[in-house]
Design a protein around this motif. Structure first.
Motif, PDB file in Angstrom:
ATOM      1  N   ILE A   1      -3.217 -46.815  -2.002  1.00  0.00           N
ATOM      2  CA  ILE A   1      -3.871 -47.743  -2.928  1.00  0.00           C
ATOM      3  C   ILE A   1      -4.470 -48.932  -2.186  1.00  0.00           C
ATOM      4  O   ILE A   1      -5.395 -49.585  -2.672  1.00  0.00           O
TER       5      ILE A   1
ATOM      6  N   THR B   1      -8.266 -49.197 -12.406  1.00  0.00           N
ATOM      7  CA  THR B   1      -7.070 -48.390 -12.115  1.00  0.00           C
ATOM      8  C   THR B   1      -7.347 -46.911 -12.349  1.00  0.00           C
ATOM      9  O   THR B   1      -6.947 -46.047 -11.550  1.00  0.00           O
ATOM     10  N   THR B   2      -8.057 -46.618 -13.433  1.00  0.00           N
ATOM     11  CA  THR B   2      -8.427 -45.224 -13.716  1.00  0.00           C
ATOM     12  C   THR B   2      -9.304 -44.661 -12.597  1.00  0.00           C
ATOM     13  O   THR B   2      -9.135 -43.503 -12.159  1.00  0.00           O
TER      14      THR B   2
ATOM     15  N   TYR C   1      -6.975 -43.905  -9.403  1.00  0.00           N
ATOM     16  CA  TYR C   1      -6.139 -42.694  -9.403  1.00  0.00           C
ATOM     17  C   TYR C   1      -6.967 -41.430  -9.595  1.00  0.00           C
ATOM     18  O   TYR C   1      -6.523 -40.322  -9.292  1.00  0.00           O
ATOM     19  N   SER C   2      -8.214 -41.566 -10.059  1.00  0.00           N
ATOM     20  CA  SER C   2      -9.089 -40.388 -10.114  1.00  0.00           C
ATOM     21  C   SER C   2      -9.539 -39.972  -8.715  1.00  0.00           C
ATOM     22  O   SER C   2      -9.824 -38.793  -8.469  1.00  0.00           O
TER      23      SER C   2
ATOM     24  N   THR D   1      -7.688 -40.956  -5.811  1.00  0.00           N
ATOM     25  CA  THR D   1      -6.546 -40.774  -4.900  1.00  0.00           C
ATOM     26  C   THR D   1      -5.534 -39.759  -5.422  1.00  0.00           C
ATOM     27  O   THR D   1      -4.658 -39.324  -4.671  1.00  0.00           O
TER      28      THR D   1
ATOM     29  N   ARG E   1      -3.161 -40.492  -7.201  1.00  0.00           N
ATOM     30  CA  ARG E   1      -1.876 -41.185  -7.189  1.00  0.00           C
ATOM     31  C   ARG E   1      -1.816 -42.065  -8.448  1.00  0.00           C
ATOM     32  O   ARG E   1      -1.852 -43.284  -8.410  1.00  0.00           O
ATOM     33  N   ALA E   2      -1.723 -41.403  -9.605  1.00  0.00           N
ATOM     34  CA  ALA E   2      -1.768 -42.111 -10.888  1.00  0.00           C
ATOM     35  C   ALA E   2      -0.582 -43.056 -11.046  1.00  0.00           C
ATOM     36  O   ALA E   2      -0.731 -44.198 -11.496  1.00  0.00           O
TER      37      ALA E   2
ATOM     38  N   GLU F   1       1.354 -44.555  -8.783  1.00  0.00           N
ATOM     39  CA  GLU F   1       1.263 -45.732  -7.939  1.00  0.00           C
ATOM     40  C   GLU F   1       0.213 -46.718  -8.467  1.00  0.00           C
ATOM     41  O   GLU F   1       0.445 -47.934  -8.516  1.00  0.00           O
ATOM     42  N   ALA F   2      -0.931 -46.191  -8.874  1.00  0.00           N
ATOM     43  CA  ALA F   2      -2.009 -47.055  -9.374  1.00  0.00           C
ATOM     44  C   ALA F   2      -1.583 -47.784 -10.650  1.00  0.00           C
ATOM     45  O   ALA F   2      -1.843 -48.992 -10.817  1.00  0.00           O
TER      46      ALA F   2
END
Length: 508
Positions: A8, A175-176, A179-180, A182, A184-185, A187-188
């Motif tokens: 992140i 944030t969306t 994680y889209s 990475t 890594r939903a 963590e975000a």
């Protein structure tokens, strides 16, 4: 599965920009919502249906529908009628609509929490409504509304996440995006949640600080408010040993100060006053006696225009200005400015003191001088300190009313009315709200005021005081004057049967 926050970190600049956007969106819409909410609260409280009904309908609809609908109607609905907005302005308007509705009810609760007597006390010294609103109502309302208002603000910060649906790059949309990219939903979302928690915690700390700041009677007065009155500290002023003169000029016993002719006042079907006529000369002390509900208080309130008579005439013959007012269907309208001028010449002391709790004893006395008479702060402070010393409260002038006894509060109220140098003083049962052992100290002050030559009308149940001090007695019953006589004649040789029965009841 282990958490990988390192993925992140490259997006930290985006998160920072999104956080700033969230803060901007929340603060801007909250400020707009507060201003609009305040106006809505005033409209909601207005006796005019043309203001109160639309305000009520707006609040009802805006609070009863989700903010997301407001957002869709502004961003997607307005283009159907030819109005197209960018995402950010649309979001600000939508959130302001919601904020205004909630803030209106919070602010209305705060405004209505102020005791009506405090507003009447401000009117009685001649303050205009804007002055009363700014200096008397709002400072106290802030203390009442701070917890619910800040709670609304905290909730409002989180609601700004809805702006993501119209592509405003605030915190949730960013944030969306993270994680889209990475995958890594968790963590975000944890990082976004931590940022929201930080923002709301900052507001919560601000709420505690604000609550402490507006808790006016729980901390010593600031040097700023003392310097405004010419004092550098709470103990650097020694009141003059000689009592100040209560009258600007020596009384002229042959001059009429007050003329009342045919005064009428109705409350619904009840005739509170019926054809009351009375003349009072300068320096005269008139005690108004009668059973409860006889119209004593209504008469005094009509003289000071806290109650507007339905018919009749009132003349205040001041040395500086004259006021002759007529009332009735055909009488000309009287402006609020003219009423304020009249009240500044008629002192009023209330049954329940009606001191302003957010102001020191000395500030209660100086407020009318500064706001109405436009006396300089230091001059007003010196006069107030001397008057408080005269009523035996020189050591209490830097005390808030909540820390004074009932008798002390009433003496501050007397000093407040005297400070305006009125042409006539009205006392509305000034001892009836006091404990019996405190009555004497207030009566002694009243006797001192009477001895100075002040023109006084005193509605009272204290027969001994009336007998000692009054030049004349006005006995009322059923909204009418039944008998007018000298104090000696009234108590020793009453003429009317109702007066005789009253005295038999109260003097037995």
């Amino acid at each position: 599965m282990s958490l990988d926050f390192a993925s992140i970190l490259p997006y930290a600049p985006l998160l920072f920009q999104a956080t700033l956007m969230t803060i901007f969106l929340a603060i801007t819409s909250q400020v707009i919502g507060t201003v609009c909410g305040f106006l809505l609260a005033l409209a909601r409280m207005s006796p005019l249906k043309i203001l109160s009904v639309p305000a009520f309908l707006y609040i009802w609809i805006a609070r009863g529908t989700p903010p997301l609908i407001h957002l869709f109607l502004i961003y997607f609905g307005l283009p159907t009628i030819g109005i197209t907005l960018e995402p950010l302005p649309a979001a600000i308007i939508a959130f302001s609509i919601t904020s205004a509705a909630y803030n209106a009810e919070v602010l209305r609760a705060g405004l209505q929490a102020i005791q009506p007597g405090q507003i009447e006390a401000a009117r009685a010294v001649g303050m205009s409504y804007p002055t009363i609103l700014w200096h008397i109502i709002l400072p106290q309302a802030v203390q009442v509304v701070t917890p619910p208002y800040m709670s609304n603000f905290i909730s409002h910060v989180k609601s700004t996440s809805l702006a993501s649906v119209v592509t405003v790059r605030e915190l949730l949309l960013t944030t969306t995006f993270i994680y889209s990219n990475t995958f890594r939903a968790l963590e975000a979302l944890i990082v976004a949640g931590a940022i929201y928690l930080f923002l709301t915690s900052f507001l919560a700390i601000g709420q505690l600080a604000l609550e402490h700041y507006v808790a006016f009677d729980k901390r010593p007065p600031s040097r700023r408010r003392l310097r405004r009155l010419g004092f550098g500290g709470a103990t650097d002023f020694a009141p003059a040993t000689d009592a100040p003169a209560l009258l600007a000029e020596k009384p002229d016993s042959g001059r009429r100060v007050l003329d009342i002719v045919g005064l009428e006042k109705r409350f619904g079907t009840v005739n509170a006053l019926s054809g009351v006529s009375l003349t009072v000369q300068e320096g005269e002390v008139v005690c108004v006696l009668g059973p409860s509900g006889s119209g004593k208080s209504t008469l005094l309130r009509c003289i000071n225009m806290l109650e507007r008579p339905d018919a009749g005439q009132i003349g205040i013959h001041s040395r500086g200005a004259g006021f002759d007012l007529a009332f009735g269907p055909a009488a000309p309208a009287v402006s609020g400015r003219e009423l304020a001028r009249l009240r500044s010449h008629v002192g009023m002391v209330f049954q329940h003191f009606n001191l302003w709790p957010h102001k020191l004893a000395i500030e209660n006395v100086t407020e009318g001088l500064i706001r109405v008479r436009h006396v300089a702060g230091r001059e007003a402070g010196l006069l107030a300190a001397e008057l408080l010393a005269r009523v035996g409260l020189g050591a209490k002038m830097m005390t808030f009313p909540n820390h004074l006894s009932g008798g002390q509060r009433q003496r501050v109220a007397i000093a407040r009315a005297l400070a305006m140098r009125p042409d006539v003083m009205l006392f509305d049962e000034p001892t009836s709200a006091l404990d019996p052992e405190l009555v004497g100290e207030v009566l002694q002050v009243l006797e001192d005021v009477a001895a100075s030559g002040m023109t006084m009308l005193v509605a009272t149940h204290e027969m001994g005081f009336a007998r000692r001090v009054a030049d004349r007695i006005v006995f009322m019953d059923g909204g009418q004057i039944v008998e007018i006589a000298s104090a000696a004649d009234f108590f020793e040789r009453p003429q009317h049967e109702r007066s005789i029965r009253f005295l038999e009841a109260v003097l037995k």
